[in-house]
Enzyme design. Structure first.
Site, mmCIF file in Angstrom:
data_model
loop_
_atom_site.group_PDB
_atom_site.id
_atom_site.type_symbol
_atom_site.label_atom_id
_atom_site.label_comp_id
_atom_site.label_asym_id
_atom_site.label_seq_id
_atom_site.Cartn_x
_atom_site.Cartn_y
_atom_site.Cartn_z
ATOM 1 N N VAL A 57 47.525 31.338 24.910
ATOM 2 C CA VAL A 57 47.741 32.374 23.911
ATOM 3 C C VAL A 57 48.885 33.268 24.363
ATOM 4 O O VAL A 57 48.953 33.667 25.529
ATOM 5 C CB VAL A 57 46.462 33.213 23.722
ATOM 6 C CG1 VAL A 57 46.714 34.392 22.814
ATOM 7 C CG2 VAL A 57 45.356 32.327 23.174
ATOM 8 N N GLU A 149 32.901 36.477 52.434
ATOM 9 C CA GLU A 149 32.556 35.043 52.395
ATOM 10 C C GLU A 149 33.689 34.190 52.937
ATOM 11 O O GLU A 149 33.462 33.232 53.695
ATOM 12 C CB GLU A 149 32.174 34.658 50.961
ATOM 13 C CG GLU A 149 30.806 35.234 50.586
ATOM 14 C CD GLU A 149 30.482 35.185 49.107
ATOM 15 O OE1 GLU A 149 31.403 35.025 48.283
ATOM 16 O OE2 GLU A 149 29.285 35.333 48.769
ATOM 17 N N ASP A 278 35.823 40.528 32.637
ATOM 18 C CA ASP A 278 36.689 41.226 33.588
ATOM 19 C C ASP A 278 37.839 41.960 32.928
ATOM 20 O O ASP A 278 38.494 42.777 33.584
ATOM 21 C CB ASP A 278 37.285 40.219 34.595
ATOM 22 C CG ASP A 278 36.265 39.753 35.626
ATOM 23 O OD1 ASP A 278 36.665 39.064 36.582
ATOM 24 O OD2 ASP A 278 35.070 40.060 35.472
ATOM 25 N N ALA A 294 30.151 37.794 36.890
ATOM 26 C CA ALA A 294 29.776 36.843 35.846
ATOM 27 C C ALA A 294 28.540 37.251 35.039
ATOM 28 O O ALA A 294 28.543 37.118 33.810
ATOM 29 C CB ALA A 294 29.587 35.446 36.462
#
Lengths: 397, 397
Positions: A57, A149, A278, A294
């Site tokens: 887009v 992480e 987000d 999420a």
């Protein structure tokens, strides 16, 4: 929205849906890309009212209610939902991106994986002591879940998994440095869990630098506070900036370019355009800003779907969106995690098992659940990470 | 050679060892790259006498016995073994490579996978009938095992797996055309097995064109004999050309640039340099040329290792290399295969099971065997191929 008499067109610039929480495992050669990604049109194949298009887009003509594609095509709409996400932001220093890649897409993950493995390969052949040390120094910027992480897994990769594979270097001497501008890592968690995670990371051999923001990223390394750290690989997990959706509409934004949506998640001045995930900013979490994770996007998606379905039925009184926080999880290496569900706080091995089960549950489809579970079992038992591939075009960028 | 008192340096321009017979399954989104590739240094980690280096060789200084690397480095040797393989060849038309990619590396496979999936995505959005038909026409050049396996699997992907996923196109109308210059496909197999494979491919919906060589490849399609076929995707499985090893040494070559090695696999004029695999030509198969397949390379590798080990012991009388052909296998889709072990010829489902077991056996390590076996079981039972990913940089080449 499946029961509403609507036709739906889903447009994405990628053909796959990505389970982002496990992206760092692709980046650290623990999982294969196809284990955490699914072709979108395949997931939606049974819903005949949904057409999936691979397209990019370029803008929105809100007056004529058209989505404008980058190849000149247009898609007409009655209602529009924007879920265009966010990319990394470098606090006004876009030039840092070349030296400090972020981790948002599968391409990012495969690129980072190659860079990590290549650092060890180049170090194996490097005769200059200082250059070798820089190759074996990994800097991670940002002490949130992603940074923690990454740091923990790279430390395990270097100190345990790769130990026997090299002859000229000792991978146990690789330095993994986690840089956080604030006073503690995992600022979104309770303080005692942050402290626990800090100690667990240090036990894995990660060096943690707090309270100093990054001043500079270059091909030589990263500068923070008074320190200059020579590091060939810098990973960015520190800041995000919303997509261009706000620019397409001239909508009001916050400092990260996120659209300040109304209580019903519509874009101000455009009752038929909604935005979620987000790319939006909304204080719907007991007065606080909804986090960019999420579960929040999923709840917003369901809310918008219900709103549109009601409108189609003639009911124009949508309730305001309210975010329900299920919990926060972050893993530190393969033995430990921290989990916070409101009052319930867990750490260590039991948190890690819960983390594993939750992530497997949220994957889509039995095949991927089985594949990921078996992969993790294998890593746990054998200590080998199975996706240690460098694609050749990465060696001569 | 593990018992000989030698130090070994293994140099490869890639960090992974690849199981090429299953590469077409990565190209058709059936297997993930990490299921058929292993980091070389990890496979060799226990052999402390072996050092693995990721580097690109640019030449050989045979007078001073140095391997020359592309970054200026050198590696000294007493004995040298070249196993540099082959790439695709386009019968003197190197310009065809841009339109007709071949399948030799993981990068090739991931690239082809993206192109196949992208063809369907673009067709879904294409309004012009002729352009859409060209997007849904796939040409494969070369009727050997690779071409047959690609053609059969793409036919299954289009006609079965993707059937429900699109709204504007009917993937069952995709055309898969296999072009072979000779009189039959699988020319290396017995005639009755070729005929069987031909019929099996046609039942899968593949159109087979025999006896006409390709005259031209372009962005519009491929021309062969009198025919011009409009096809956006052309896959090349027709000709190979050996690596530059012969050029490095000025060695005698055949028409595919393969080094014509001595009976003991040494390079003429260089008793301490050996060459094996796809980059050599030797008539050691009852007077015929040894085929360019993995079992041949493995046998040659063992022979050279034994020769070098003997030399180290002072025994300078190496026996000539003799190739033992175990058998030929080719699969047609997921239900059928042809297998030829000398006098034993099998076809159909039983051949397919044997093919599957043999390929799983030759994979390295239980983890990969389990992963591939489970993946195949899943494809067989559910009809879904699990690695349908397009990486974004492929959409805007």
């Amino acid at each position: 929205m499946a029961r509403a008499p609507v036709r739906i067109t889903l447009i994405d610039q990628r053909n796959h849906h990505l389970f982002q929480p496990l992206l760092y495992q692709v980046a650290t050669a623990s999982l294969a890309p196809s284990e955490i990604a699914w072709p979108v049109r395949h997931l939606l194949r049974r819903r005949k009212q949904i057409t999936t298009l691979l397209a990019t887009v370029a803008g929105i003509d809100s007056a004529r209610r058209h989505v404008l594609l980058d190849d000149g095509g247009t898609i007409a709409y009655d209602s529009l939902v924007l879920a265009t996400g966010a990319r990394h932001a470098y606090f006004g220093h876009a030039e840092w991106e070349a030296y400090a890649p972020g981790l948002k897409t599968l391409e990012d993950a495969a690129d980072i994986r190659g860079r990590i493995l290549l650092a060890f390969e180049l170090a194996e052949r490097e005769t200059d002591v200082q250059r070798r040390a820089a190759l074996l120094t990994f800097a991670i910027v940002g002490g949130g879940p992603t940074g923690v992480e990454l740091a923990g897994t790279i430390a395990e990769l270097a100190h345990e998994n790769l130990r026997e594979d090299f002859r000229n270097i000792d991978t146990r001497r690789a330095r993994i440095v986690l840089i956080e501008a604030g006073p503690r890592i995992l600022p979104g968690f309770a303080e005692d869990l942050s402290r626990y995670a800090h100690a667990a990371l240090e036990r894995l051999g990660v060096q943690i630098e707090l309270g100093r923001a990054v001043r500079e990223c270059s091909s030589e390394g990263v500068a923070f506070g008074e320190t200059r750290l020579a590091a060939k690989l810098i990973l960015w997990a520190a800041g995000v900036r919303a997509s261009a959706a706000a620019d397409w509409l001239g909508a009001p934004v916050d400092q990260a370019n996120r659209i300040k949506v109304e209580a019903d998640l519509s874009v101000p001045g455009h009752a038929e355009i909604f935005a979620i995930g987000d790319t939006v900013s909304i204080d719907a979490w007991h007065g606080s800003s909804v986090p960019g994770i999420a579960p929040a996007a999923k709840q917003q998606g369901r809310h918008v779907a219900a709103t549109i379905a009601k409108r189609v039925r003639g009911d124009n009184s949508p309730p305001p969106f309210r975010y329900r926080h299920a919990g926060s999880l972050a893993t530190i290496g393969k033995r430990s995690a921290v989990v916070e569900f409101g009052w319930l706080k867990l750490r260590g091995r039991i948190a890690w098992w819960l983390w594993g089960l939750a992530h497997i549950y949220f994957l889509i489809g039995m095949r991927n659940r089985l594949a990921v579970a078996l992969n993790w079992l294998w890593i746990y038992v054998s200590g080998n990470r199975s996706a240690r591939l460098i694609m050749r075009d990465q060696q001569h960028p």
